[in-house]
Design a protein around this motif. Sequence first.
Motif, PDB file in Angstrom:
ATOM      1  N   SER A   5       0.859  -1.188   0.000  1.00 59.61           N
ATOM      2  CA  SER A   5       0.000   0.000   0.000  1.00 59.61           C
ATOM      3  C   SER A   5       0.895   1.237   0.000  1.00 59.61           C
ATOM      4  O   SER A   5       1.926   1.264   0.676  1.00 59.61           O
ATOM      5  CB  SER A   5      -0.873  -0.032   1.262  1.00 59.61           C
ATOM      6  OG  SER A   5      -1.243   1.271   1.617  1.00 59.61           O
TER       7      SER A   5
ATOM      8  N   ARG B  34       1.517  -2.941   4.663  1.00 61.54           N
ATOM      9  CA  ARG B  34       0.295  -3.647   4.266  1.00 61.54           C
ATOM     10  C   ARG B  34       0.249  -3.758   2.743  1.00 61.54           C
ATOM     11  O   ARG B  34       1.029  -3.115   2.040  1.00 61.54           O
ATOM     12  CB  ARG B  34      -0.938  -2.893   4.790  1.00 61.54           C
ATOM     13  CG  ARG B  34      -0.844  -2.610   6.293  1.00 61.54           C
ATOM     14  CD  ARG B  34      -2.139  -2.112   6.844  1.00 61.54           C
ATOM     15  NE  ARG B  34      -3.078  -3.202   7.029  1.00 61.54           N
ATOM     16  CZ  ARG B  34      -4.382  -3.033   7.273  1.00 61.54           C
ATOM     17  NH1 ARG B  34      -4.889  -1.824   7.337  1.00 61.54           N
ATOM     18  NH2 ARG B  34      -5.169  -4.066   7.433  1.00 61.54           N
TER      19      ARG B  34
ATOM     20  N   MET C  28      -2.018  -3.703  -0.998  1.00 65.73           N
ATOM     21  CA  MET C  28      -3.224  -3.144  -1.611  1.00 65.73           C
ATOM     22  C   MET C  28      -3.585  -3.924  -2.879  1.00 65.73           C
ATOM     23  O   MET C  28      -2.716  -4.465  -3.567  1.00 65.73           O
ATOM     24  CB  MET C  28      -3.090  -1.650  -1.928  1.00 65.73           C
ATOM     25  CG  MET C  28      -2.047  -1.232  -2.948  1.00 65.73           C
ATOM     26  SD  MET C  28      -2.434  -1.557  -4.691  1.00 65.73           S
ATOM     27  CE  MET C  28      -3.798  -0.497  -5.011  1.00 65.73           C
TER      28      MET C  28
ATOM     29  N   VAL D 223      -8.450  -1.737  -2.015  1.00 70.82           N
ATOM     30  CA  VAL D 223      -8.688  -2.443  -0.755  1.00 70.82           C
ATOM     31  C   VAL D 223      -7.331  -2.696  -0.105  1.00 70.82           C
ATOM     32  O   VAL D 223      -6.429  -3.236  -0.746  1.00 70.82           O
ATOM     33  CB  VAL D 223      -9.418  -3.787  -0.969  1.00 70.82           C
ATOM     34  CG1 VAL D 223      -9.713  -4.452   0.379  1.00 70.82           C
ATOM     35  CG2 VAL D 223     -10.706  -3.608  -1.756  1.00 70.82           C
ATOM     36  N   VAL D 224      -7.187  -2.285   1.152  1.00 68.28           N
ATOM     37  CA  VAL D 224      -5.940  -2.497   1.889  1.00 68.28           C
ATOM     38  C   VAL D 224      -6.118  -3.714   2.791  1.00 68.28           C
ATOM     39  O   VAL D 224      -7.137  -3.838   3.488  1.00 68.28           O
ATOM     40  CB  VAL D 224      -5.585  -1.237   2.720  1.00 68.28           C
ATOM     41  CG1 VAL D 224      -4.338  -1.480   3.569  1.00 68.28           C
ATOM     42  CG2 VAL D 224      -5.361  -0.045   1.790  1.00 68.28           C
ATOM     43  N   ILE D 225      -5.127  -4.615   2.751  1.00 66.80           N
ATOM     44  CA  ILE D 225      -5.205  -5.848   3.556  1.00 66.80           C
ATOM     45  C   ILE D 225      -3.828  -6.140   4.191  1.00 66.80           C
ATOM     46  O   ILE D 225      -2.827  -5.575   3.769  1.00 66.80           O
ATOM     47  CB  ILE D 225      -5.592  -7.084   2.694  1.00 66.80           C
ATOM     48  CG1 ILE D 225      -4.563  -7.258   1.553  1.00 66.80           C
ATOM     49  CG2 ILE D 225      -7.008  -6.972   2.170  1.00 66.80           C
ATOM     50  CD1 ILE D 225      -4.608  -8.625   0.907  1.00 66.80           C
ATOM     51  N   ASP D 226      -3.812  -7.023   5.169  1.00 68.18           N
ATOM     52  CA  ASP D 226      -2.543  -7.555   5.655  1.00 68.18           C
ATOM     53  C   ASP D 226      -2.204  -8.756   4.793  1.00 68.18           C
ATOM     54  O   ASP D 226      -3.109  -9.493   4.387  1.00 68.18           O
ATOM     55  CB  ASP D 226      -2.667  -8.004   7.119  1.00 68.18           C
ATOM     56  CG  ASP D 226      -2.626  -6.804   8.051  1.00 68.18           C
ATOM     57  OD1 ASP D 226      -1.993  -5.794   7.681  1.00 68.18           O
ATOM     58  OD2 ASP D 226      -3.252  -6.872   9.124  1.00 68.18           O
TER      59      ASP D 226
ATOM     60  N   VAL E  71     -14.879  -7.203   3.149  1.00 61.89           N
ATOM     61  CA  VAL E  71     -14.614  -5.796   3.457  1.00 61.89           C
ATOM     62  C   VAL E  71     -15.130  -5.495   4.856  1.00 61.89           C
ATOM     63  O   VAL E  71     -16.293  -5.759   5.174  1.00 61.89           O
ATOM     64  CB  VAL E  71     -15.279  -4.873   2.410  1.00 61.89           C
ATOM     65  CG1 VAL E  71     -15.053  -3.408   2.766  1.00 61.89           C
ATOM     66  CG2 VAL E  71     -14.751  -5.188   1.019  1.00 61.89           C
TER      67      VAL E  71
ATOM     68  N   ARG F  18     -14.266  -2.365   6.564  1.00 62.48           N
ATOM     69  CA  ARG F  18     -14.327  -0.947   6.904  1.00 62.48           C
ATOM     70  C   ARG F  18     -14.139  -0.121   5.638  1.00 62.48           C
ATOM     71  O   ARG F  18     -13.441  -0.545   4.712  1.00 62.48           O
ATOM     72  CB  ARG F  18     -13.187  -0.652   7.890  1.00 62.48           C
ATOM     73  CG  ARG F  18     -13.145   0.728   8.475  1.00 62.48           C
ATOM     74  CD  ARG F  18     -12.257   0.742   9.714  1.00 62.48           C
ATOM     75  NE  ARG F  18     -10.831   0.584   9.445  1.00 62.48           N
ATOM     76  CZ  ARG F  18     -10.005   1.569   9.088  1.00 62.48           C
ATOM     77  NH1 ARG F  18     -10.466   2.792   8.928  1.00 62.48           N
ATOM     78  NH2 ARG F  18      -8.725   1.335   8.883  1.00 62.48           N
TER      79      ARG F  18
ATOM     80  N   THR G 284     -11.257   4.450   0.079  1.00 66.19           N
ATOM     81  CA  THR G 284     -10.433   3.256   0.297  1.00 66.19           C
ATOM     82  C   THR G 284     -11.244   2.270   1.124  1.00 66.19           C
ATOM     83  O   THR G 284     -12.001   2.681   2.014  1.00 66.19           O
ATOM     84  CB  THR G 284      -9.141   3.606   1.084  1.00 66.19           C
ATOM     85  OG1 THR G 284      -8.458   4.655   0.390  1.00 66.19           O
ATOM     86  CG2 THR G 284      -8.204   2.415   1.203  1.00 66.19           C
TER      87      THR G 284
ATOM     88  N   TYR H  95     -11.050  -1.473   3.462  1.00 66.16           N
ATOM     89  CA  TYR H  95     -10.116  -2.303   4.236  1.00 66.16           C
ATOM     90  C   TYR H  95     -10.708  -3.704   4.341  1.00 66.16           C
ATOM     91  O   TYR H  95     -11.912  -3.852   4.574  1.00 66.16           O
ATOM     92  CB  TYR H  95      -9.889  -1.698   5.622  1.00 66.16           C
ATOM     93  CG  TYR H  95      -9.232  -0.339   5.521  1.00 66.16           C
ATOM     94  CD1 TYR H  95      -7.845  -0.220   5.544  1.00 66.16           C
ATOM     95  CD2 TYR H  95     -10.007   0.806   5.325  1.00 66.16           C
ATOM     96  CE1 TYR H  95      -7.238   1.021   5.396  1.00 66.16           C
ATOM     97  CE2 TYR H  95      -9.404   2.054   5.172  1.00 66.16           C
ATOM     98  CZ  TYR H  95      -8.021   2.158   5.206  1.00 66.16           C
ATOM     99  OH  TYR H  95      -7.424   3.383   5.036  1.00 66.16           O
TER     100      TYR H  95
ATOM    101  N   ASP I 100     -10.401  -7.811   5.933  1.00 60.80           N
ATOM    102  CA  ASP I 100      -9.882  -8.569   7.076  1.00 60.80           C
ATOM    103  C   ASP I 100      -9.061  -9.752   6.579  1.00 60.80           C
ATOM    104  O   ASP I 100      -9.588 -10.629   5.886  1.00 60.80           O
ATOM    105  CB  ASP I 100     -11.059  -9.051   7.927  1.00 60.80           C
ATOM    106  CG  ASP I 100     -10.573  -9.703   9.213  1.00 60.80           C
ATOM    107  OD1 ASP I 100      -9.404 -10.152   9.250  1.00 60.80           O
ATOM    108  OD2 ASP I 100     -11.358  -9.758  10.163  1.00 60.80           O
TER     109      ASP I 100
END
Length: 452
Positions: free
Chosen positions: A400, A406, A408, A417-420, A434, A436, A441, A443, A445
């Motif tokens: 990201s 993280r 993206m 979408v940002v993820i780990d 999703v 949040r 953008t 996020y 899980d």
Amino acid sequence: MPSVYIKTYGCQMNERDSEAVSAQLVAKGYTLAASESAADVILLNTCSVRDAAEQKAIGKMRTLAAEMRRHRPEVVLGFMGCMAQSRGRELIDKLPDVDLVIGTQKFHRAADHLDEIFAGKRDKVVDVAEEQGSEATIREHVLNGIGASKPVTAFVSIMQGCNQRCTFCIVPDTRGAERSRTIADVVAECRELVARGVREITLLGQIVTSYGRREIPVRDGKSGFVQLLEAVHEIEGLERIRFTSPHPKGYGDDLVEAYARLPKLVESAHLPVQSGSDAMLKAMHRGYTREKYLGIIGKLRGVRPQMGVTTDIIVGFPGETEADFEDTLSLAREVEFDNAYIFKYSPRRETPAAEMPGQLPRAVKEERNARLLAVINEIGARRYENYVGRQAEILVEGPSKRNPARLMGRTRSNKIVVIDGSERHRGQLMDVKVTRAGSFTLYGDPAIINVE
Ligand code: SF4
């Protein structure tokens, strides 16, 4: 060999041109510098769409020239791209430290011109002539640039120029008339990219839906552009196809139908509307009405209900009344854009709109810009919020930008979408839940990621 640094202003087409020039220079033995201070050649790839963009590049060159004159007078300085095309030699007259000016049909000549300058054969070079076949010269990619891992997505230039002549736009003068590459040539480039690990391709052009209008005959009711989409769709290993920038007049039933039939064509459309008022659309020479535009959106959402729609809008066009502007506000509410790029009208030299009566004061443009932005943000926030709790397929592109720890990816409807996750997820298609929504953008899980 000398090292080169290219600073790019403007649109994705410019980004792509800079990448192709970088790759061409590397092929000729040049290296890519990580910063201006480490470079033997500094090129500014310029944008002419707004006067502010031109002034920014000129200001930057002025600063560079002063700095280099003092500390490293041997550094070669050059302009390329749209402003180089429209201003040509004037740029050297204005900034005598500039050595090179390369127009939009001459990018592929950059290495030859630099070779001649370094060999002392030429002092100053201005090359802005038209060149037949130049549309096929933007094809090289830097797939292992400075510090870059293998890219997952790539842009492919399929055509150059524009014949629409919208009254506010300088592009037909800076990029010339529409010229398209052949389907075979574009497909060969896409195949090569996919073989090198690319999974999503964005087809690029100033008016991408006009691709092949003159060169490729309509076949079974399908335009050259739809025929190209079909051919690219055939490439094994390619997962997703996008394109930008289209024109609403290019959305015939053949293209709408292509969305229904070609699963790799993702449900995302950046469809510039510019205004919601028919009077303004006519004055802009856009070639469609509000009703026609709304009809296209309806058809697209008919075949792909999840279609993400973004747009470009100009506020404060000459003669725009409060009622015209309210038509734009109501169109934005009716379409429910996912996002919009709003531009305050800025007169461009030698365009018809610059001479039109009814030029509006800056305060009016500012006020309309703020009102429209509030509406776009409110609708966007709602549409992004709607994703929370839902599952979405993303293609993981890499770290990201805001938080490199993280990853993206993008949904098919083009939402970030940002993820780990870890490096091994790069290039993977994943279903994420999703959790949040932030400002434009999403996020996801990581606990509920299913790796393909
Ligand atoms: S369609 Fe209009 S706005 Fe787009 S590049 Fe062509 S002239 Fe410019």
